[in-house]
Scaffold this motif. Structure first.
Motif, short mmCIF file in Angstrom:
data_model
loop_
_atom_site.label_atom_id
_atom_site.label_comp_id
_atom_site.label_asym_id
_atom_site.label_seq_id
_atom_site.Cartn_x
_atom_site.Cartn_y
_atom_site.Cartn_z
N ASP A 98 0.85 -1.19 0.00
CA ASP A 98 0.00 0.00 0.00
C ASP A 98 0.88 1.24 0.00
O ASP A 98 1.57 1.53 0.97
CB ASP A 98 -0.90 -0.01 1.23
CG ASP A 98 -1.97 1.08 1.18
OD1 ASP A 98 -1.90 1.91 0.25
OD2 ASP A 98 -2.84 1.11 2.06
N VAL A 100 -0.29 4.41 -1.05
CA VAL A 100 -1.10 5.63 -1.08
C VAL A 100 -1.47 6.00 0.35
O VAL A 100 -2.06 5.21 1.08
CB VAL A 100 -2.37 5.45 -1.92
CG1 VAL A 100 -3.20 6.72 -1.92
CG2 VAL A 100 -2.00 5.05 -3.34
N THR A 102 -3.27 9.18 2.47
CA THR A 102 -3.93 10.48 2.55
C THR A 102 -4.64 10.55 3.90
O THR A 102 -4.87 9.53 4.55
CB THR A 102 -4.96 10.68 1.42
OG1 THR A 102 -6.03 9.72 1.59
CG2 THR A 102 -4.32 10.49 0.05
#
Length: 372
Positions: A98, A100, A102
């Motif tokens: 993983d 990403v 945010t």
């Protein structure tokens, strides 16, 4: 699902000026919903609570990562009667691959993992405990700044080929020598004087912080434990204060191994099938308390003996505590010699001693009655 007992698990990704919010219904098959970002004022939190309750929730369970924003949000939510959990970022499960990250995804991940029961809460100190911990860490910062100032001064003198011929540094003789140092040029003399002044100022700051810490801790609810664990060789007042302000009530650990693990003093392990390999200590958990124990462990390289200073600390303590103190001395001094004789590196030996010191401190703390 019984609508009369609907629970929402609320993930909060907390920052200085904003909080990303997501919630997960208690139905495992339900999707996690992002609510975007809100402000950090109490009125913003109250508005969020009303919004979540308007969705039919009878129970709200909040969760966020420990970080620089502290525990104010935790105390506000628990003060209003809501369950709130603070988790260590290093203990949050992450999907392999993983890449990403945010704020929105972090909040949703927290809500999802809280619903599935895959998160472990950390210990949140009380207001008084945290205040004394901040004072203790302020004193430690002053000590580290003093060390840096001394290294900077010594490095400057070395570059000028100005060498002190004595053996010990920073004693009265060394300070007298420093007062008579003359650098090759006036600009260098100015630099030297500023470095020397910085050392003096940092020494005064460290002394002030240490005095305030020693005075403040006398009225603390855990002060009886601070006094008692000074029965251990290598643990004087400052070290005892560091341990207790960092750990809080150590009797909350069910056994010494839990405390050792929390301090990051247990060996790491890499095992697969029939192969089992242990590595260095995990260094997880509280580094301040771990360092205090490791520094104290050096005292056990000498034979077991009750020094005059230790005897003064023992005189006012119960016989059971004194017995543990002597038992610890005999065992740990012997352990130090044995590990050294087996060819273990001195750092490994000291860490092994520090690990057992934690167990003896736990045993002593359990003997000390505390006011309700």
């Amino acid at each position: 699902m019984d609508e009369s007992s609907k629970t929402l698990y609320v993930g909060l990704d907390v920052h200085k000026d904003s909080i990303a919010v997501a919630y997960a219904p208690d139905d495992r098959g339900a999707e996690v919903v992002s609510l975007g970002a809100i402000g950090t004022r109490q009125s913003d939190i109250d508005k969020l609570i009303r919004k979540l309750q308007s969705k039919g929730a009878t129970t709200l369970v909040f969760v966020y990562e420990a970080g620089p924003c502290g525990y104010g949000l935790y105390r506000y939510l628990t003060g209003k009667g809501f369950a709130c959990h603070v988790v260590a970022p290093s203990l949050i499960p992450r999907k392999a691959g993983d890449r990403v990250k945010t704020d929105r995804r972090d909040a949703m991940t927290l809500a999802r993992l809280m619903r599935s029961g895959d998160l472990s809460s950390i210990y949140v100190p009380g207001v008084e405990d945290e205040a004394l911990r901040d004072l203790s860490r302020g004193r430690d910062d002053a000590m580290q700044d003093l060390k840096r100032s001394k290294r900077r001064l010594k490095s400057f003198l070395l570059r000028q080929d100005i060498r002190y011929e004595g053996r010990a540094t920073w004693n009265a003789a060394h300070l007298r020598w420093l007062s008579e140092v003359v650098c090759p040029t006036p600009p260098q003399q100015i630099v030297f004087q500023e470095y020397l002044r910085a050392v003096s100022e940092q020494q005064e700051r460290r002394q002030r912080m240490e005095h305030e810490l020693h005075e403040a801790v006398k009225s603390w609810r855990l002060y009886p434990v601070v006094e008692a664990i000074q029965a251990l060789r290598g643990v004087e007042l400052t070290g005892a204060v560091i341990l207790m302000t960092e750990l809080g009530d150590i009797t909350r650990f069910e056994n010494p191994r839990q405390l050792m693990s929390y301090l990051g003093l247990t060996p790491s392990e890499y095992s697969s099938g029939e192969r089992r390999r242990q590595g260095g200590i995990t260094k997880a958990g509280n580094s301040h308390a771990r360092r205090a124990l490791v520094e104290g462990a050096w005292a056990y390289r000498y034979p077991a003996k009750v020094s005059r200073h230790l005897q003064l600390r023992l005189e006012s303590l119960p016989a059971e505590v004194q017995a543990i103190s002597w038992k610890a001395q005999v065992r740990l001094c012997k352990r130090y010699r044995q590990l050294t004789a087996r060819g273990k590196h001195v750092n490994q030996v000291v860490v092994a001693i520090a690990r057992e010191m934690a167990a003896f401190a736990w045993a002593i703390a359990r003997l000390v009655p505390l006011a309700a």
